[in-house]
Design an enzyme around this catalytic site. Structure first.
Site, PDB file in Angstrom:
ATOM      1  N   GLY A  63       0.807  -1.206   0.000  1.00 29.98           N
ATOM      2  CA  GLY A  63       0.000   0.000   0.000  1.00 29.98           C
ATOM      3  C   GLY A  63       0.838   1.254   0.000  1.00 29.98           C
ATOM      4  O   GLY A  63       0.421   2.283  -0.524  1.00 29.98           O
ATOM      5  N   PHE A  64       2.040   1.179   0.574  1.00 32.97           N
ATOM      6  CA  PHE A  64       2.902   2.355   0.567  1.00 32.97           C
ATOM      7  C   PHE A  64       3.521   2.552  -0.812  1.00 32.97           C
ATOM      8  O   PHE A  64       3.506   3.659  -1.349  1.00 32.97           O
ATOM      9  CB  PHE A  64       3.995   2.238   1.635  1.00 32.97           C
ATOM     10  CG  PHE A  64       4.796   3.506   1.780  1.00 32.97           C
ATOM     11  CD1 PHE A  64       4.334   4.531   2.583  1.00 32.97           C
ATOM     12  CD2 PHE A  64       5.971   3.685   1.071  1.00 32.97           C
ATOM     13  CE1 PHE A  64       5.041   5.728   2.688  1.00 32.97           C
ATOM     14  CE2 PHE A  64       6.692   4.873   1.174  1.00 32.97           C
ATOM     15  CZ  PHE A  64       6.220   5.901   1.983  1.00 32.97           C
ATOM     16  N   LYS A  66       2.770   1.157  -4.099  1.00 38.01           N
ATOM     17  CA  LYS A  66       1.855   0.344  -4.898  1.00 38.01           C
ATOM     18  C   LYS A  66       2.457  -0.082  -6.234  1.00 38.01           C
ATOM     19  O   LYS A  66       2.145  -1.156  -6.750  1.00 38.01           O
ATOM     20  CB  LYS A  66       0.555   1.111  -5.158  1.00 38.01           C
ATOM     21  CG  LYS A  66      -0.293   1.360  -3.922  1.00 38.01           C
ATOM     22  CD  LYS A  66      -1.507   2.201  -4.275  1.00 38.01           C
ATOM     23  CE  LYS A  66      -2.374   2.482  -3.068  1.00 38.01           C
ATOM     24  NZ  LYS A  66      -3.022   1.265  -2.542  1.00 38.01           N
ATOM     25  N   ASN A 111      -8.447   4.783   4.652  1.00 34.54           N
ATOM     26  CA  ASN A 111      -8.286   4.854   3.200  1.00 34.54           C
ATOM     27  C   ASN A 111      -9.378   4.058   2.512  1.00 34.54           C
ATOM     28  O   ASN A 111      -9.835   3.035   3.022  1.00 34.54           O
ATOM     29  CB  ASN A 111      -6.891   4.365   2.779  1.00 34.54           C
ATOM     30  CG  ASN A 111      -6.865   2.896   2.419  1.00 34.54           C
ATOM     31  OD1 ASN A 111      -7.215   2.506   1.299  1.00 34.54           O
ATOM     32  ND2 ASN A 111      -6.475   2.050   3.372  1.00 34.54           N
ATOM     33  N   ARG A 112      -9.790   4.565   1.385  1.00 36.81           N
ATOM     34  CA  ARG A 112     -10.673   3.829   0.474  1.00 36.81           C
ATOM     35  C   ARG A 112     -10.114   3.982  -0.945  1.00 36.81           C
ATOM     36  O   ARG A 112     -10.832   4.336  -1.887  1.00 36.81           O
ATOM     37  CB  ARG A 112     -12.123   4.306   0.591  1.00 36.81           C
ATOM     38  CG  ARG A 112     -12.333   5.807   0.486  1.00 36.81           C
ATOM     39  CD  ARG A 112     -13.830   6.123   0.427  1.00 36.81           C
ATOM     40  NE  ARG A 112     -14.092   7.539   0.285  1.00 36.81           N
ATOM     41  CZ  ARG A 112     -14.354   8.381   1.289  1.00 36.81           C
ATOM     42  NH1 ARG A 112     -14.377   7.931   2.541  1.00 36.81           N
ATOM     43  NH2 ARG A 112     -14.593   9.662   1.055  1.00 36.81           N
ATOM     44  N   PHE A 115      -7.393   0.041  -4.731  1.00 36.45           N
ATOM     45  CA  PHE A 115      -6.368  -0.587  -5.583  1.00 36.45           C
ATOM     46  C   PHE A 115      -5.997   0.294  -6.770  1.00 36.45           C
ATOM     47  O   PHE A 115      -5.892  -0.170  -7.908  1.00 36.45           O
ATOM     48  CB  PHE A 115      -6.825  -1.953  -6.095  1.00 36.45           C
ATOM     49  CG  PHE A 115      -6.817  -3.070  -5.085  1.00 36.45           C
ATOM     50  CD1 PHE A 115      -6.280  -2.912  -3.827  1.00 36.45           C
ATOM     51  CD2 PHE A 115      -7.362  -4.309  -5.416  1.00 36.45           C
ATOM     52  CE1 PHE A 115      -6.284  -3.950  -2.902  1.00 36.45           C
ATOM     53  CE2 PHE A 115      -7.367  -5.362  -4.502  1.00 36.45           C
ATOM     54  CZ  PHE A 115      -6.826  -5.174  -3.238  1.00 36.45           C
ATOM     55  N   ASN A 149       2.525  -7.910  -3.601  1.00 38.51           N
ATOM     56  CA  ASN A 149       1.162  -8.063  -3.114  1.00 38.51           C
ATOM     57  C   ASN A 149       0.205  -7.946  -4.300  1.00 38.51           C
ATOM     58  O   ASN A 149       0.205  -6.932  -5.006  1.00 38.51           O
ATOM     59  CB  ASN A 149       0.878  -6.993  -2.063  1.00 38.51           C
ATOM     60  CG  ASN A 149      -0.460  -7.167  -1.376  1.00 38.51           C
ATOM     61  OD1 ASN A 149      -1.496  -7.029  -1.997  1.00 38.51           O
ATOM     62  ND2 ASN A 149      -0.410  -7.435  -0.082  1.00 38.51           N
ATOM     63  N   SER A 183      -8.798  -6.575   1.348  1.00 36.04           N
ATOM     64  CA  SER A 183      -9.031  -5.135   1.327  1.00 36.04           C
ATOM     65  C   SER A 183     -10.531  -4.877   1.382  1.00 36.04           C
ATOM     66  O   SER A 183     -11.306  -5.533   0.676  1.00 36.04           O
ATOM     67  CB  SER A 183      -8.450  -4.512   0.058  1.00 36.04           C
ATOM     68  OG  SER A 183      -8.900  -3.169  -0.071  1.00 36.04           O
ATOM     69  N   ASN A 185     -11.983  -2.286   0.226  1.00 35.00           N
ATOM     70  CA  ASN A 185     -12.317  -1.241  -0.733  1.00 35.00           C
ATOM     71  C   ASN A 185     -12.554  -1.730  -2.151  1.00 35.00           C
ATOM     72  O   ASN A 185     -12.743  -0.924  -3.056  1.00 35.00           O
ATOM     73  CB  ASN A 185     -11.215  -0.181  -0.732  1.00 35.00           C
ATOM     74  CG  ASN A 185     -11.026   0.440   0.642  1.00 35.00           C
ATOM     75  OD1 ASN A 185     -12.008   0.787   1.289  1.00 35.00           O
ATOM     76  ND2 ASN A 185      -9.787   0.545   1.087  1.00 35.00           N
ATOM     77  N   THR A 186     -12.520  -3.049  -2.370  1.00 32.44           N
ATOM     78  CA  THR A 186     -12.886  -3.627  -3.660  1.00 32.44           C
ATOM     79  C   THR A 186     -14.106  -4.513  -3.440  1.00 32.44           C
ATOM     80  O   THR A 186     -14.027  -5.480  -2.675  1.00 32.44           O
ATOM     81  CB  THR A 186     -11.733  -4.457  -4.247  1.00 32.44           C
ATOM     82  OG1 THR A 186     -10.635  -3.579  -4.542  1.00 32.44           O
ATOM     83  CG2 THR A 186     -12.156  -5.163  -5.521  1.00 32.44           C
ATOM     84  N   LYS A 218      -3.245 -12.556   2.841  1.00 36.97           N
ATOM     85  CA  LYS A 218      -3.475 -11.462   3.780  1.00 36.97           C
ATOM     86  C   LYS A 218      -4.929 -11.468   4.224  1.00 36.97           C
ATOM     87  O   LYS A 218      -5.847 -11.423   3.396  1.00 36.97           O
ATOM     88  CB  LYS A 218      -3.121 -10.122   3.132  1.00 36.97           C
ATOM     89  CG  LYS A 218      -3.152  -8.954   4.103  1.00 36.97           C
ATOM     90  CD  LYS A 218      -2.458  -7.740   3.523  1.00 36.97           C
ATOM     91  CE  LYS A 218      -2.359  -6.611   4.552  1.00 36.97           C
ATOM     92  NZ  LYS A 218      -1.547  -5.484   4.053  1.00 36.97           N
ATOM     93  N   ASN A 247      -5.151  -6.945   7.626  1.00 37.34           N
ATOM     94  CA  ASN A 247      -5.415  -5.782   6.787  1.00 37.34           C
ATOM     95  C   ASN A 247      -6.109  -4.703   7.625  1.00 37.34           C
ATOM     96  O   ASN A 247      -6.179  -4.812   8.845  1.00 37.34           O
ATOM     97  CB  ASN A 247      -6.297  -6.216   5.608  1.00 37.34           C
ATOM     98  CG  ASN A 247      -6.004  -5.446   4.331  1.00 37.34           C
ATOM     99  OD1 ASN A 247      -5.836  -4.228   4.358  1.00 37.34           O
ATOM    100  ND2 ASN A 247      -5.957  -6.134   3.198  1.00 37.34           N
ATOM    101  N   THR A 248      -6.635  -3.671   6.966  1.00 38.02           N
ATOM    102  CA  THR A 248      -7.352  -2.611   7.668  1.00 38.02           C
ATOM    103  C   THR A 248      -8.721  -3.104   8.124  1.00 38.02           C
ATOM    104  O   THR A 248      -9.228  -4.120   7.652  1.00 38.02           O
ATOM    105  CB  THR A 248      -7.524  -1.385   6.766  1.00 38.02           C
ATOM    106  OG1 THR A 248      -8.226  -1.781   5.573  1.00 38.02           O
ATOM    107  CG2 THR A 248      -6.176  -0.816   6.373  1.00 38.02           C
ATOM    108  N   GLY A 298      -1.282  -1.363  13.647  1.00 31.10           N
ATOM    109  CA  GLY A 298      -1.105  -0.610  14.877  1.00 31.10           C
ATOM    110  C   GLY A 298       0.247  -0.747  15.528  1.00 31.10           C
ATOM    111  O   GLY A 298       0.399  -0.418  16.709  1.00 31.10           O
ATOM    112  N   SER A 320       1.040   2.872   8.889  1.00 28.57           N
ATOM    113  CA  SER A 320       0.572   4.176   9.372  1.00 28.57           C
ATOM    114  C   SER A 320       1.625   4.891  10.208  1.00 28.57           C
ATOM    115  O   SER A 320       1.809   6.103  10.079  1.00 28.57           O
ATOM    116  CB  SER A 320      -0.721   4.006  10.179  1.00 28.57           C
ATOM    117  OG  SER A 320      -1.751   3.503   9.359  1.00 28.57           O
TER     118      SER A 320
END
Length: 358
Positions: A63-64, A66, A111-112, A115, A149, A183, A185-186, A218, A247-248, A298, A320
């Protein structure tokens, strides 16, 4: 060099988070705040997992980076390993902006992104260039183990087709591969964690790629507890060598104070810490040493790293905390780990791994 990066952080925080992130990647590519020589790690921090040696157990999470643009600079900062992605078969813009939010009072991020990435073609070219720079094997050009990933496009996807195809594109160049099926967000992606569906995807990969680097899955931190056992068993039966936990989260703890706390998307950072640690403990108890485990969520102190190792993690990842603190985080985590280890008479990480599971 890290002090220069620390001085620039207040300036970056005046920008919207996504612009600041892109500027941070650009700065890494230009070598700003990146040491010429990768710092040597204390041998006490070394560990082995997935058939690989890691000079320290702290990695940068997917994610950092991509698009695999800054793999080598991230390794030069002193990370024990670098995971690039999530990458999809075709380029895609991701979700509408704004889609990344700093919850500064909570030291968290929502985040949303969806991908957003440049697609596997450009990603694989960058990995191939990195791979060629040193003839020391997969990921050798980075100076630390490298992972890819993998995800699927929002539309037109076929997981049983797409994941094997992606594995084929990256397997010559990386030390390990991660299937992102968690994730939030998909649409529909988290459904791929269903044990039967996951086993089908892993079987499709095994059929196409009987020889490949270690494969990890993951997981989400929001899984029902009774679903964890079947998922772990499906992953093992399908030939996966490890799990990333986690994951988140879609959960929103009551403790959140930021005005952005109601934004949709995945929450990461400090508020995820206890949920991610609890999920890691549960997964480690079920896995019972049969898989490598990567703790994520975290983690922001050396004590956090050692806690995850006590809960069964072989490795950990940060995201984060790195976004908030910058390159100085890496050396601080390692310093704090060593201080605790010396104070408590811990000679190696193997001495404490899994000791909190009983």
């Amino acid at each position: 060099m890290s002090s220069l990066a620390s001085l620039s952080l207040p300036l970056l925080r005046k920008l919207d988070p996504e612009t600041a992130h892109e500027m941070a990647i650009d700065a890494l590519m230009l070598g700003l705040s990146v040491p010429v020589k990768r710092p040597a790690d204390d041998p006490a921090l070394a560990t082995r997992a997935l058939g690989l040696r890691f000079s320290n157990p702290i990695g940068i999470a997917a994610g950092f980076d991509k698009n695999a643009r800054a793999v080598r600079p991230l390794a030069q900062l002193g990370f024990g390993f670098v995971e690039a992605g999530t990458v999809t078969p075709r380029p895609q813009p991701g979700n509408p902006k704004p889609r990344l939010f700093r919850l500064e009072e909570d030291r968290a991020v929502i985040n949303r992104m969806g991908f957003n990435n440049q697609g596997i073609d450009r990603f694989a070219v960058r990995l191939a260039r990195l791979h060629r720079t040193l003839p020391s094997g997969r990921g050798g050009g980075a100076g630390a183990p490298v992972g890819a990933n993998l995800g699927i496009n929002k539309t037109g996807s076929d997981p049983e087709r797409d994941y094997p195809a992606l594995v084929g594109r990256v397997k010559p160049y990386v030390n390990y591969i991660v299937l992102n099926v968690s994730s939030p967000n998909t649409p529909g992606l988290r459904g791929l964690q269903d044990s039967a569906r996951l086993k089908g995807i892993l079987d499709a990969i095994a059929e196409r790629h009987p020889e490949r680097p270690p494969l990890l899955v993951k997981l989400a931190p929001d899984l029902e507890h009774d679903a964890v056992g079947p998922i772990v068993e499906a992953a093992i039966a399908g030939g996966a060598q490890g799990l990333i936990v986690s994951n988140t989260t879609l959960a929103r703890p009551d403790s959140l104070r930021s005005v952005y706390r109601t934004e949709s998307g995945g929450l990461s950072g400090r508020p995820l810490r206890s949920r991610a640690a609890d999920m890691l403990k549960l997964v480690a108890q079920v896995a019972a040493g049969r898989m490598a485990l990567v703790g994520c969520g975290g983690i922001e102190s050396g004590a956090d790293v050692l806690e995850r190792i006590r809960l069964g993690a072989d490795l950990v990842q940060v995201y984060s905390a790195f976004a908030y603190e910058g390159p100085a985080l890496v050396s601080r985590l390692k310093r704090e780990m060593l201080e605790i280890m010396r104070r408590e008479g811990i000679e190696t990480l193997d001495d404490i791994r899994g000791t909190a599971l009983s």
